[in-house]
Design an enzyme around this catalytic site. Structure first.
Site, mmCIF file in Angstrom:
data_model
loop_
_atom_site.group_PDB
_atom_site.id
_atom_site.type_symbol
_atom_site.label_atom_id
_atom_site.label_comp_id
_atom_site.label_asym_id
_atom_site.label_seq_id
_atom_site.Cartn_x
_atom_site.Cartn_y
_atom_site.Cartn_z
ATOM 1 C CB CYS A 112 -71.871 4.943 -8.890
ATOM 2 S SG CYS A 112 -71.898 5.209 -7.130
ATOM 3 C CG HIS A 238 -67.972 3.987 -10.202
ATOM 4 N ND1 HIS A 238 -67.769 5.290 -9.847
ATOM 5 C CD2 HIS A 238 -68.583 3.386 -9.147
ATOM 6 C CE1 HIS A 238 -68.241 5.467 -8.618
ATOM 7 N NE2 HIS A 238 -68.736 4.335 -8.176
ATOM 8 C CG ASN A 268 -67.264 6.010 -5.011
ATOM 9 O OD1 ASN A 268 -67.703 6.711 -5.922
ATOM 10 N ND2 ASN A 268 -67.855 4.899 -4.617
HETATM 11 N N1 ACO Z 1 -60.910 1.300 8.879
HETATM 12 C C1 ACO Z 1 -60.535 0.201 9.550
HETATM 13 N N2 ACO Z 1 -61.256 -0.923 9.563
HETATM 14 C C2 ACO Z 1 -62.399 -0.955 8.886
HETATM 15 C C3 ACO Z 1 -62.842 0.157 8.160
HETATM 16 C C4 ACO Z 1 -62.055 1.328 8.185
HETATM 17 N N3 ACO Z 1 -62.401 2.438 7.512
HETATM 18 N N4 ACO Z 1 -64.006 -0.151 7.570
HETATM 19 C C5 ACO Z 1 -64.281 -1.416 7.905
HETATM 20 N N5 ACO Z 1 -63.326 -1.902 8.692
HETATM 21 C C6 ACO Z 1 -63.226 -3.238 9.277
HETATM 22 C C7 ACO Z 1 -64.569 -3.900 9.364
HETATM 23 O O1 ACO Z 1 -65.238 -3.485 10.539
HETATM 24 C C8 ACO Z 1 -64.194 -5.367 9.400
HETATM 25 O O2 ACO Z 1 -63.835 -5.694 10.720
HETATM 26 P P1 ACO Z 1 -64.413 -7.014 11.396
HETATM 27 O O3 ACO Z 1 -63.930 -8.137 10.529
HETATM 28 O O4 ACO Z 1 -63.796 -6.965 12.743
HETATM 29 O O5 ACO Z 1 -65.884 -6.828 11.390
HETATM 30 C C9 ACO Z 1 -62.917 -5.427 8.582
HETATM 31 O O6 ACO Z 1 -62.465 -4.080 8.437
HETATM 32 C C10 ACO Z 1 -63.077 -6.046 7.202
HETATM 33 O O7 ACO Z 1 -64.251 -5.558 6.595
HETATM 34 P P2 ACO Z 1 -64.717 -6.064 5.190
HETATM 35 O O8 ACO Z 1 -66.073 -5.529 4.932
HETATM 36 O O9 ACO Z 1 -64.465 -7.516 5.037
HETATM 37 O O10 ACO Z 1 -63.648 -5.342 4.270
HETATM 38 P P3 ACO Z 1 -63.520 -5.464 2.713
HETATM 39 O O11 ACO Z 1 -62.194 -5.973 2.362
HETATM 40 O O12 ACO Z 1 -64.726 -6.091 2.105
HETATM 41 O O13 ACO Z 1 -63.532 -3.934 2.280
HETATM 42 C C11 ACO Z 1 -64.991 -2.239 1.422
HETATM 43 C C12 ACO Z 1 -64.638 -3.113 2.619
HETATM 44 C C13 ACO Z 1 -63.792 -1.403 1.062
HETATM 45 C C14 ACO Z 1 -66.155 -1.349 1.799
HETATM 46 C C15 ACO Z 1 -65.353 -3.167 0.244
HETATM 47 O O14 ACO Z 1 -66.298 -4.107 0.658
HETATM 48 C C16 ACO Z 1 -65.902 -2.410 -0.905
HETATM 49 O O15 ACO Z 1 -65.211 -1.645 -1.550
HETATM 50 N N6 ACO Z 1 -67.181 -2.664 -1.272
HETATM 51 C C17 ACO Z 1 -67.786 -2.009 -2.382
HETATM 52 C C18 ACO Z 1 -68.023 -0.597 -2.067
HETATM 53 C C19 ACO Z 1 -68.567 0.113 -3.249
HETATM 54 O O16 ACO Z 1 -68.019 -0.009 -4.313
HETATM 55 N N7 ACO Z 1 -69.687 0.788 -3.090
HETATM 56 C C20 ACO Z 1 -70.369 1.265 -4.221
HETATM 57 C C21 ACO Z 1 -70.208 2.592 -4.368
HETATM 58 S S1 ACO Z 1 -71.301 3.505 -3.427
HETATM 59 C C22 ACO Z 1 -71.399 4.848 -4.321
HETATM 60 O O17 ACO Z 1 -70.684 4.861 -5.286
HETATM 61 C C23 ACO Z 1 -72.190 6.016 -3.924
#
Ligand code: ACO
Length: 313
Positions: A112, A238, A268
């Site tokens: 990214c 980004h 994204n």
């Molecule tokens: N729908 C419903 N529930 C979900 C989903 C979904 N799509 N995805 C995850 N959950 C659940 C999880 O299973 C978890 O449940 P649990 O507590 O029972 O296990 C709960 O939601 C909370 O999960 P968290 O990981 O704590 O959620 P968080 O608030 O951290 O958000 C996210 C997750 C959005 C992925 C966040 O961590 C994030 O944005 N991270 C960075 C991602 C990123 O920027 N990646 C880089 C880019 S990759 C690239 O660009 C190619």
């Protein structure tokens, strides 16, 4: 010789997939996706459109806007982690299709942050007068490597392309400073699994890294440019997660209207997200001559990069 942006273009596939559409194929909800990420819908390319096709359409738009002819392009840099194939590269495919007969061509793999690496690389060639006109493309067909069984990642991504044509600009305009970095020890948090060919992510680790690194990179790039937070007119981060973007905006103490957020409708787009957002802000008339813009990205590798630039030629 200062290097600046002479033309910008973007391409998004037509097919819109909303959060509600995703609710039908996996255990997720519009409410969860919206509140955790800021995403409402994304564009997904069909089987008839590959990465090089999206790159081509965005490039044609950028070249047209720049007024530079394809045969005047000296170098093509394509930032992508989802090329049509490992080689020939997307940049070579573009070189032929655009009729950029004089251009050298290479792909950049920095996930990214790839578009930031591309701009900084292009600037070196232009500053030292080795090359005059360079096409830089950020493009991804992430749907090719998305694991549709994994709700943690499948809801986040979209396909698309953005391109800029860089060339010499007047004193004080163009790229003012860049900051690039990498931390291979974090590679395990975000990678493509070679066995099933899909993306794997430890969201929480990437989130923590991104919040810290986006803000720090913005501050460092401003320092290098001899500028202060108060000089910034527009932030183009980004588009990975609205909460991560908001943290960067708050570090710069900018009001919400001074930050791009195309994430709502495109998700994204990895390396394509920053040039797509730039193209949208220009179309909306939000970026004006002499504005100071900060662009900042992070991604798998782990990698990061930031650019400060003064808009105009
Ligand atoms: N729908 C419903 N529930 C979900 C989903 C979904 N799509 N995805 C995850 N959950 C659940 C999880 O299973 C978890 O449940 P649990 O507590 O029972 O296990 C709960 O939601 C909370 O999960 P968290 O990981 O704590 O959620 P968080 O608030 O951290 O958000 C996210 C997750 C959005 C992925 C966040 O961590 C994030 O944005 N991270 C960075 C991602 C990123 O920027 N990646 C880089 C880019 S990759 C690239 O660009 C190619």
């Amino acid at each position: 010789m200062n290097a600046g942006i002479l033309g910008v273009g973007k391409y998004l596939p037509e097919r819109i997939v909303t959060n509600v559409d995703l609710e039908k194929i996996m255990d997720t909800s519009d409410e969860w996706i919206r509140t955790r990420t800021g995403i409402e819908e994304r564009r997904l390319a069909g089987d008839d459109i590959d990465t090089s096709d999206m790159a081509y359409h965005a490039s044609v738009a950028a070249i047209e806007q720049s007024g530079v002819k394809p045969e005047e392009i000296d170098l093509i840099l394509v930032a992508t982690v989802t090329p049509d194939q490992s080689f020939p590269t997307v940049s070579c495919m573009l070189q032929e299709r655009l009729g950029a007969t004089k251009a050298a061509a290479m792909d950049i793999s920095a996930a990214c942050a790839g578009f930031m690496y591309g701009l900084a690389t292009a600037q070196q060639f232009i500053n030292n007068k080795a090359y005059k006109h360079i096409l830089i493309v950020g493009v991804e067909k992430l749907s090719k490597i998305t694991n549709w069984e994994d709700r943690n990642t499948a809801v986040l991504f979209g396909d698309g392309a953005g391109a800029v044509l860089m060339g010499p600009v007047s004193d004080g305009k163009g790229l003012l400073a860049f900051e690039l970095g990498a931390d291979g020890s974090g590679g395990k948090h975000l990678y493509k699994d070679m066995e099933n060919g899909t993306l794997v992510m430890n969201g929480r680790e990437v989130f923590k890294f991104a919040v810290r690194q986006m803000g720090d990179t913005c501050i460092r790039v401003l320092e290098k440019a001899g500028l202060d937070k108060t000089d910034v007119d527009y932030l183009i981060p980004h588009q990975a997660n609205l909460r991560i973007m908001e943290a960067a905006r708050q570090r710069l103490e900018l009001p919400p209207e001074k930050m791009s957020h195309t994430i709502r409708k495109y998700g994204n787009n990895s390396a394509a997200s920053i040039p797509i957002a730039l193209a949208e802000e220009l179309e909306a008339g939000k970026i004006k001559d002499n504005d100071v813009i900060v662009m900042v990205g992070f991604g798998g590798g782990l990698t990061w990069g930031g650019i400060a630039l003064r808009w105009g030629v």
